[in-house]
Design a protein around this motif. Sequence first.
Motif, mmCIF file in Angstrom:
data_model
loop_
_atom_site.group_PDB
_atom_site.id
_atom_site.type_symbol
_atom_site.label_atom_id
_atom_site.label_comp_id
_atom_site.label_asym_id
_atom_site.label_seq_id
_atom_site.Cartn_x
_atom_site.Cartn_y
_atom_site.Cartn_z
ATOM 1 N N ARG A 54 29.811 92.407 -17.407
ATOM 2 C CA ARG A 54 29.858 91.855 -18.803
ATOM 3 C C ARG A 54 29.303 90.682 -18.912
ATOM 4 O O ARG A 54 29.733 89.666 -18.222
ATOM 5 N N TRP A 55 28.531 90.139 -20.007
ATOM 6 C CA TRP A 55 28.271 88.666 -20.121
ATOM 7 C C TRP A 55 29.451 88.003 -20.502
ATOM 8 O O TRP A 55 29.087 86.831 -20.064
ATOM 9 N N ASP A 56 30.419 88.273 -21.221
ATOM 10 C CA ASP A 56 31.414 87.451 -21.515
ATOM 11 C C ASP A 56 32.259 87.185 -20.465
ATOM 12 O O ASP A 56 33.490 86.314 -20.483
ATOM 13 N N TRP A 57 31.946 87.639 -19.105
ATOM 14 C CA TRP A 57 32.683 87.229 -17.857
ATOM 15 C C TRP A 57 31.899 85.907 -17.258
ATOM 16 O O TRP A 57 32.184 85.525 -16.387
ATOM 17 N N GLU A 58 30.644 85.727 -17.714
ATOM 18 C CA GLU A 58 29.774 84.732 -17.179
ATOM 19 C C GLU A 58 30.289 83.289 -17.583
ATOM 20 O O GLU A 58 30.846 82.962 -18.633
ATOM 21 N N ILE A 59 30.483 82.493 -16.577
ATOM 22 C CA ILE A 59 30.803 81.081 -16.653
ATOM 23 C C ILE A 59 29.769 80.444 -16.092
ATOM 24 O O ILE A 59 29.570 80.149 -14.871
ATOM 25 N N PRO A 60 29.132 79.183 -16.999
ATOM 26 C CA PRO A 60 28.061 78.656 -16.469
ATOM 27 C C PRO A 60 28.659 77.207 -15.617
ATOM 28 O O PRO A 60 29.740 76.926 -15.863
ATOM 29 N N VAL A 61 27.726 76.991 -14.633
ATOM 30 C CA VAL A 61 28.293 76.043 -13.798
ATOM 31 C C VAL A 61 27.200 74.819 -13.584
ATOM 32 O O VAL A 61 26.285 75.045 -12.683
ATOM 33 N N PRO A 62 26.933 74.052 -14.635
ATOM 34 C CA PRO A 62 25.709 73.250 -14.814
ATOM 35 C C PRO A 62 25.497 72.223 -13.661
ATOM 36 O O PRO A 62 24.283 71.853 -13.413
ATOM 37 N N GLU A 63 26.620 71.789 -12.936
ATOM 38 C CA GLU A 63 26.425 70.925 -11.880
ATOM 39 C C GLU A 63 25.738 71.468 -10.897
ATOM 40 O O GLU A 63 24.997 70.875 -10.110
ATOM 41 N N LEU A 64 25.746 72.795 -10.725
ATOM 42 C CA LEU A 64 25.000 73.424 -9.634
ATOM 43 C C LEU A 64 23.834 74.196 -10.178
ATOM 44 O O LEU A 64 23.141 74.856 -9.274
ATOM 45 N N GLY A 65 23.751 74.189 -11.348
ATOM 46 C CA GLY A 65 22.465 75.048 -11.685
ATOM 47 C C GLY A 65 22.449 76.471 -11.669
ATOM 48 O O GLY A 65 21.592 76.978 -11.686
ATOM 49 N N THR A 66 23.826 76.723 -11.815
ATOM 50 C CA THR A 66 23.929 78.477 -11.789
ATOM 51 C C THR A 66 25.177 78.746 -12.525
ATOM 52 O O THR A 66 25.795 78.057 -13.493
ATOM 53 N N SER A 67 25.596 80.037 -12.293
ATOM 54 C CA SER A 67 26.687 80.619 -13.091
ATOM 55 C C SER A 67 27.526 81.296 -12.078
ATOM 56 O O SER A 67 27.087 81.798 -10.835
ATOM 57 N N VAL A 68 28.840 81.604 -12.584
ATOM 58 C CA VAL A 68 29.633 82.560 -11.769
ATOM 59 C C VAL A 68 30.216 83.571 -12.826
ATOM 60 O O VAL A 68 30.122 83.516 -13.915
ATOM 61 N N PHE A 69 30.538 84.659 -12.324
ATOM 62 C CA PHE A 69 31.250 85.754 -12.989
ATOM 63 C C PHE A 69 32.770 85.737 -12.605
ATOM 64 O O PHE A 69 32.960 85.960 -11.453
ATOM 65 N N LEU A 70 33.550 85.692 -13.762
ATOM 66 C CA LEU A 70 35.173 85.715 -13.448
ATOM 67 C C LEU A 70 35.443 87.349 -13.902
ATOM 68 O O LEU A 70 35.694 87.609 -15.173
ATOM 69 N N ILE A 71 35.538 88.183 -12.859
ATOM 70 C CA ILE A 71 36.100 89.910 -13.384
ATOM 71 C C ILE A 71 37.417 89.639 -13.219
ATOM 72 O O ILE A 71 38.211 89.453 -12.532
#
Length: 269
Positions: free
Chosen positions: A221-238
Motif C-alpha cells: 500500500r502507498w500509505d506504508w511508504e516513508i520517504p527518505v530524502p537524505e538517501l533519495g529513496t523510500s522505505v515501506f513500513l509494513i
Amino acid sequence: MARKRITGLYLRNGIWHIDKIFRGQRLFESTGSDDRKEAEQYLIHRLEKLREQRIYGVRQVRTWREAATRYLAEFKDQPSIALTALYLEQLDTYLGDLPIDHVDDESLAPYIRDRLAGRLRGQPVKRLRPVSPRTIDIALERVIRVLNLCARKWRDEARRPWLDTVPMITRLDLRRSTRQPHPLSWEEQSLLFAELPDHLRRMALYNVNSGSREQEVVKLRWDWEIPVPELGTSVFLIPADFGGRHENAGVKNGDERLIVLNRVAKSVI
C-alpha cells in the motif's frame, strides 16, 4: 443353543467397528480386527473399562480423533487453522481411533513413510507427490502440540489430565535435506524472468531486490511508504497486522517490517 451375539458391532472395509451407547455414553471406534470373535472380546474389554470409570473413577481412554477435534474447536480462530486442519485430517487415517497414549514414533512411522513416498491412506497415488521432511515436521509439530494440551491443559470430570506424559516425538533430520538459501545469480534471474509475464516479471524484480514475502508484495500500500530524502529513496513500513494470506494473518514475526528500497526496487515502484 446358539451363542448370543453382542450388539453394537458393524463391518467397514473388512474391519469390525463399534457403535454402541453404554449408560448414556457413545462408544464409536475401530476394534482393529477383522475377526468377529476378537472384535467382541475387544468390545467387552472397552465396556468393562467404561464401567470401571463410572464406578471407580478410572480415567476415560481418549482417542487421537477426540483430541484433534477438540484442538480444532478451541483454536478455530488461529490464522493457520485451515492448514492445521489439513494435517490433522491426513493424520486421522493413521491415528484416528488410536488412544492418545499410543501416539508415538512407532504409530507415526507409517504416516512419515507414506508422505515421503508420495502416498496417503485413502488418496489416489497419482494425485500426490512426495513431500519434504520439513513439511512432515510441521505435521509432527501439530501432533506434539495436541499431546501437550492433553497432558498440561485438558482435564476430565475428576480433574485428571487426559494424558500423563507426552512421549518424545522424533522430528526428521533437516540438515541433510534442506536446501541452503542463496542469492540468485544474474543468469538465474534472467532465466526466471524470461518465463514470467510482464506484470509478474516486475513483481519478481521488486521481490528479489527488496527481500519481501509474497503477500507483502501483492498487498503493498502507498500509505506504508516513508520517504527518505537524505538517501533519495523510500522505505515501506509494513504494519504487524496488515493481513497476509488469511484475514487474521500478519507479518511472520508479529512485528512491523521495514522494507528498504534499493535503486532497482525503487524503479519498479
